[in-house]
Design a protein around this motif. Structure first.
Motif, short mmCIF file in Angstrom:
data_model
loop_
_atom_site.label_atom_id
_atom_site.label_comp_id
_atom_site.label_asym_id
_atom_site.label_seq_id
_atom_site.Cartn_x
_atom_site.Cartn_y
_atom_site.Cartn_z
N LEU A 26 0.83 -1.20 0.00
CA LEU A 26 0.00 0.00 0.00
C LEU A 26 0.86 1.26 0.00
O LEU A 26 0.60 2.21 -0.74
CB LEU A 26 -0.91 0.01 1.24
N SER A 27 1.88 1.27 0.86
CA SER A 27 2.73 2.46 0.92
C SER A 27 3.47 2.66 -0.40
O SER A 27 3.65 3.80 -0.86
CB SER A 27 3.70 2.38 2.11
N ARG A 28 3.89 1.58 -1.03
CA ARG A 28 4.55 1.70 -2.33
C ARG A 28 3.60 2.26 -3.38
O ARG A 28 3.99 3.07 -4.24
CB ARG A 28 5.09 0.34 -2.75
N ALA A 29 2.33 1.88 -3.30
CA ALA A 29 1.34 2.33 -4.28
C ALA A 29 1.08 3.83 -4.20
O ALA A 29 0.67 4.44 -5.20
CB ALA A 29 0.04 1.57 -4.10
N VAL A 30 1.31 4.43 -3.02
CA VAL A 30 1.12 5.88 -2.89
C VAL A 30 2.48 6.60 -2.85
O VAL A 30 2.57 7.75 -2.42
CB VAL A 30 0.28 6.22 -1.64
N SER A 31 3.54 5.90 -3.28
CA SER A 31 4.89 6.48 -3.44
C SER A 31 5.54 6.86 -2.12
O SER A 31 6.33 7.80 -2.05
CB SER A 31 4.84 7.70 -4.38
N TRP A 32 5.21 6.13 -1.05
CA TRP A 32 5.94 6.27 0.21
C TRP A 32 7.11 5.29 0.18
O TRP A 32 6.98 4.19 -0.34
CB TRP A 32 5.05 5.99 1.40
N PRO A 33 8.26 5.66 0.79
CA PRO A 33 9.47 4.85 0.61
C PRO A 33 9.65 3.71 1.59
O PRO A 33 10.67 3.03 1.56
CB PRO A 33 10.58 5.88 0.81
N HIS A 34 8.70 3.46 2.47
CA HIS A 34 8.88 2.52 3.57
C HIS A 34 9.17 1.10 3.09
O HIS A 34 8.48 0.57 2.22
CB HIS A 34 7.64 2.50 4.46
N ARG A 35 10.18 0.49 3.70
CA ARG A 35 10.46 -0.93 3.50
C ARG A 35 9.60 -1.73 4.47
O ARG A 35 9.02 -1.18 5.42
CB ARG A 35 11.93 -1.23 3.80
N VAL A 36 9.53 -3.04 4.27
CA VAL A 36 8.82 -3.89 5.23
C VAL A 36 9.44 -3.73 6.61
O VAL A 36 8.73 -3.69 7.63
CB VAL A 36 8.84 -5.36 4.77
N GLU A 37 10.76 -3.60 6.68
CA GLU A 37 11.43 -3.43 7.97
C GLU A 37 10.98 -2.14 8.66
O GLU A 37 10.88 -2.09 9.90
CB GLU A 37 12.95 -3.41 7.78
N ASP A 38 10.72 -1.10 7.89
CA ASP A 38 10.25 0.16 8.46
C ASP A 38 8.84 0.00 9.03
O ASP A 38 8.51 0.59 10.07
CB ASP A 38 10.28 1.26 7.42
N TRP A 39 8.00 -0.79 8.37
CA TRP A 39 6.67 -1.10 8.90
C TRP A 39 6.78 -1.89 10.19
O TRP A 39 6.04 -1.63 11.15
CB TRP A 39 5.87 -1.89 7.87
N HIS A 40 7.67 -2.85 10.25
CA HIS A 40 7.85 -3.63 11.48
C HIS A 40 8.26 -2.71 12.64
O HIS A 40 7.79 -2.89 13.77
CB HIS A 40 8.90 -4.72 11.27
N PHE A 41 9.12 -1.75 12.36
CA PHE A 41 9.60 -0.85 13.41
C PHE A 41 8.44 -0.07 14.02
O PHE A 41 8.27 -0.02 15.25
CB PHE A 41 10.65 0.11 12.84
N VAL A 42 7.61 0.57 13.20
CA VAL A 42 6.53 1.39 13.74
C VAL A 42 5.42 0.53 14.34
O VAL A 42 4.79 0.92 15.33
CB VAL A 42 5.98 2.37 12.69
N GLN A 43 5.19 -0.64 13.76
CA GLN A 43 4.12 -1.51 14.27
C GLN A 43 4.45 -2.02 15.67
O GLN A 43 3.57 -2.15 16.52
CB GLN A 43 3.87 -2.67 13.30
N ALA A 44 5.72 -2.29 15.92
CA ALA A 44 6.14 -2.81 17.23
C ALA A 44 6.00 -1.76 18.33
O ALA A 44 5.91 -2.11 19.51
CB ALA A 44 7.58 -3.30 17.15
N LEU A 45 5.97 -0.48 17.97
CA LEU A 45 5.93 0.59 18.95
C LEU A 45 4.51 1.05 19.29
O LEU A 45 4.32 1.82 20.23
CB LEU A 45 6.72 1.80 18.45
N GLY A 46 3.52 0.61 18.51
CA GLY A 46 2.17 1.09 18.74
C GLY A 46 1.14 0.06 18.34
O GLY A 46 1.33 -1.14 18.53
N PHE A 47 0.04 0.52 17.77
CA PHE A 47 -1.01 -0.37 17.31
C PHE A 47 -1.54 0.16 15.98
O PHE A 47 -1.40 1.34 15.65
CB PHE A 47 -2.16 -0.46 18.33
#
Length: 287
Positions: A26-47
């Motif tokens: 989804l983030s790639r489809a809207v031209s955001w640069p996040h890697r899967v690892e970046d998603w894991h980082f933010v997901q682990a810190l919140g909900f």
């Protein structure tokens, strides 16, 4: 939020680790640069909340709690084919319901700004995103009695203290997670740490942030350190416009490529006068 809440054919549920590959799509489809690892980082810190229809992930939104009173909202993404149907509003409202009673901050894209304004958020400035790989770096302008030193896990309490003084928020858990994967330097004056900056892997390369410093001269020294040791590599930094660093970053070879609008719902966090200031964000989601 109750699991499996359905609005029409759309189901809202918890965002799980198993969703993060699709979320990165989804983030790639809207031209955001996040890697899967970046998603894991933010997901682990919140909900997170996921919007799903017919087994496909159509949208995401995330929240992070800082101490007892503050929070951030971000990673609000809707698949291009599903935009214009109110999915973003449902996702955002679901996250806000879980953050009720807290001061909530976010950084809005131009597309998201009207939604957040309608939900009671007010704008307070501008965030300038800079990035590039060709730098014009001279000597780090240290003053007499100053030095830069490496930071490590033992500096966690010091980082949390300086960040709290600069932002008015309790973000110790975020900084602990950053220290586990980032490089860091502290600026000392006469043996006392007065600022710091971190560098970590993100998106297309590395991101500098946060940068906490007593003044703009000190912030430049903390940023120039990374431009020097990472010369020729892709770097990104997100700075508040009021920092005054944006023109200087362009001179250094980091182009201004956009940004966002900081918005807040609730009273402004209390920051004492004369203390350290935030000159660069962790990222636009976490602030």
């Amino acid at each position: 939020m109750s699991e499996g809440k359905t609005a029409g054919s759309l189901t809202l549920r918890r965002l799980e680790v198993a969703d993060l590959e699709a979320a990165q799509g989804l983030s790639r489809a809207v031209s955001w640069p996040h890697r899967v690892e970046d998603w894991h980082f933010v997901q682990a810190l919140g909900f997170g909340i996921a919007a799903e229809a017919d087994g496909a992930l159509l949208g995401t939104a995330m929240g992070w709690r800082f101490g007892a009173d503050h929070a951030a909202l971000g990673m609000v993404i809707v698949a291009p084919a599903a935009q214009g149907r109110g999915v973003g509003r449902q996702l955002t409202s679901a996250v806000l319901a879980e953050l009720e009673g807290r001061v909530v901050q976010l950084n809005a894209t131009s597309d998201g700004f009207p939604l957040y304004a309608s939900l009671g958020f007010v704008a307070e400035g501008e965030i300038c995103q800079h990035q590039g790989a060709a730098f014009s770096v001279g000597l780090v302008p240290l003053q007499p009695g100053e030095r830069l030193r490496p930071m490590g896990r033992s500096d966690a309490a010091l980082l949390a203290q300086m960040d709290r003084a600069a932002t008015g928020q309790e973000r110790g858990a975020v900084l602990d997670a950053l220290l586990a994967q980032a490089e860091g330097v502290a600026l000392e004056r006469d043996g006392q740490a007065v600022g710091f900056s971190l560098l970590r892997r993100f998106g297309r390369g590395h991101v500098i942030g946060p940068v906490i410093a007593p003044d703009a001269v000190a912030a430049k020294a903390l940023i120039l350190h990374w431009l020097g040791v990472r010369s020729g590599q892709f770097l990104r930094i997100d700075v508040p416009a009021e920092s005054g660093l944006s023109p200087w970053l362009q001179e250094m070879g980091l182009a201004h490529v956009g940004g966002g609008t900081p918005m807040r719902r609730g009273p402004r966090p209390v920051v004492g006068p004369g203390g350290p200031q935030r000159f660069a964000l962790v990222n636009q989601a976490l602030g």
